[in-house]
Scaffold this active site. Structure first.
Site, short mmCIF file in Angstrom:
data_model
loop_
_atom_site.label_atom_id
_atom_site.label_comp_id
_atom_site.label_asym_id
_atom_site.label_seq_id
_atom_site.Cartn_x
_atom_site.Cartn_y
_atom_site.Cartn_z
CD GLN A 144 -3.73 -4.37 6.08
OE1 GLN A 144 -3.78 -3.54 5.60
NE2 GLN A 144 -4.00 -5.72 5.57
CE LYS B 147 -3.93 -2.39 2.21
NZ LYS B 147 -4.73 -2.78 3.44
CG ASP C 86 -9.75 -0.11 4.93
OD1 ASP C 86 -9.64 -0.61 3.86
OD2 ASP C 86 -9.05 -0.55 6.06
N1 GUN Z 1 -7.18 -6.91 6.03
C1 GUN Z 1 -7.37 -7.67 5.00
N2 GUN Z 1 -7.89 -6.96 4.03
C2 GUN Z 1 -8.24 -5.73 4.25
C3 GUN Z 1 -8.67 -4.29 3.84
O1 GUN Z 1 -9.09 -4.26 2.84
N3 GUN Z 1 -8.23 -3.37 4.59
C4 GUN Z 1 -7.76 -3.44 6.04
N4 GUN Z 1 -7.57 -2.29 6.77
N5 GUN Z 1 -7.42 -4.59 6.69
C5 GUN Z 1 -7.36 -5.74 5.75
#
Ligand code: GUN
Length: 281
Positions: free
Chosen positions: A98, A54, A121
Site C-alpha cells: 500500500q 481490500k 497493482d
Molecule cells: N495508494 C493509492 N492508490 C493505491 C493503489 O492503487 N495501490 C497501492 N498499492 N497503493 C495505493
C-alpha cells in the site's frame, strides 16, 4: 444538459459477484484458491481504511487474504526480504504494498522487487512497459477500472479528445496509456501546465486525479463531456468531495462519476480481477 451518473459502486458489485461465482466454481473443480497479500507499512489512517476494504473484498470473493502490517520503522532490507518470501510462496498470487510508504523507504526499488507476475497493482516497470507498448498484462487498477466504467457508457472512445489531469504513476500516466491504446487523442496536464481551463474545455473525456478538492471547475467542462473524478478529499466539515466541482460540472457533462461511489469502488474490483488473472494465468 444534466449528466447521467456513472455509478461505480454498482458496476464494482457486479464485477465482484462475477468473481465470487468464478472462484466458487474453480474451488468445486478442485482448483487453487487465489491468494492476495497486502503489505501496509506504518499507520497512515487513510491507508489503513483502504487496506481493510481490500481485505474485506478478498474475503467476500472467496480469496485467501494475507495481511502484513509492518511498523513505520521497518527498514528497506526488511521490506525487501518480506517481498522475497511472498514471491516464492505458491499460495500467494498477488502482492501489493500500500502506497505511500514512509519516506525512508525507496518506493521504486520495492515495486521492482515484486515478481511482475504477482504485481496485481500493475506498477512494476515490466507491467507499465507492457501497457506502454499496447501489450497489457497486469494493468494499474484505478485507470483500468475507469476504462471499465467508460465502456459502460456505450460511448466509442476512438477519436475522442481525452484530457488527463494529474501525471502520477498510479493514475495519470497509466490512464493516458489506457486511453491511447483505445485510440483517443490524449493530453496529460500537470502542475506545470499552462491554461488548464482551456485544455479541459477542449476535452470529450476528462479524467482528474490530483488530490485537490474541487480543483477542476464545472464551468471548464465542455457541454456533453464525460467527467471521471478519481479524487477523494475530506473537507474540514467532514464531507467527502472529488477533484471536480460536481454540482456545476453535472449541469454540462453527459456522464459524471460521483464521489464517493464512483471510481473508488472500481479500484478494488479491478484489483480482484487482476488477482484472479494472476492466479489462473
Ligand atoms: N495508494 C493509492 N492508490 C493505491 C493503489 O492503487 N495501490 C497501492 N498499492 N497503493 C495505493
Amino acid at each position: 444538459m444534466v449528466a447521467k451518473i456513472l455509478n461505480g459502486k454498482d458496476i464494482a458489485l457486479e464485477i465482484r459477484e462475477q468473481i465470487r461465482v468464478e472462484v466458487d466454481k474453480q474451488k468445486k473443480m478442485g482448483n487453487i484458491v487465489p491468494g492476495l497479500a497486502v503489505i501496509l507499512v506504518g499507520e497512515d489512517p487513510a491507508s489503513q481504511v483502504y487496506v481493510r476494504n481490500k481485505k474485506i473484498a478478498c474475503q467476500k470473493a472467496g480469496f485467501n487474504d494475507v495481511s502484513i502490517v509492518l511498523s513505520k520503522t521497518t527498514t528497506q532490507a526488511e521490506l525487501l526480504a518480506k517481498i522475497d518470501d511472498l514471491n516464492t510462496d505458491a499460495s500467494v498470487h498477488g502482492i501489493i504494498v500500500q502506497l505511500p510508504v514512509p519516506e525512508h523507504i525507496n518506493t521504486a526499488e520495492i515495486i521492482e522487487r515484486i515478481d511482475s507476475e504477482k504485481d496485481v497493482d500493475g506498477f512494476h516497470p515490466y507491467n507499465m512497459g507492457r501497457l506502454a507498448t499496447s501489450l497489457p498484462k497486469l494493468a494499474p487498477c484505478t485507470p483500468h477500472g475507469v476504462m471499465t466504467m467508460l465502456d459502460k457508457t456505450g460511448v466509442t472512445i476512438r477519436g475522442l479528445n481525452a484530457v488527463v489531469v494529474g501525471a502520477s504513476n498510479i493514475v495519470g500516466v497509466p490512464m493516458a496509456l489506457e486511453l491511447l491504446n483505445r485510440r483517443a487523442t490524449v493530453t496529460i496536464c500537470h502542475s506545470a501546465t499552462k491554461d488548464l481551463a482551456k485544455k479541459v474545455s477542449e476535452a470529450d473525456i476528462v479524467v482528474v486525479g490530483v488530490g485537490i478538492a474541487e480543483m477542476v471547475k464545472g464551468a471548464w467542462i465542455k457541454e456533453g463531456a464525460i467527467v471521471i473524478d478519481v479524487g477523494i478529499n475530506r473537507l474540514e466539515n467532514g464531507s467527502l468531495v472529488g477533484d471536480v466541482e460536481f454540482d456545476t460540472a453535472k449541469e454540462r457533462a453527459s456522464w459524471i462519476t460521483p464521489v464517493p461511489g464512483g471510481v473508488g469502488p472500481m479500484t478494488i474490483a479491478t484489483l480482484l480481477q487482476n488477482t484472479l488473472q494472476a492466479a489462473y494465468k
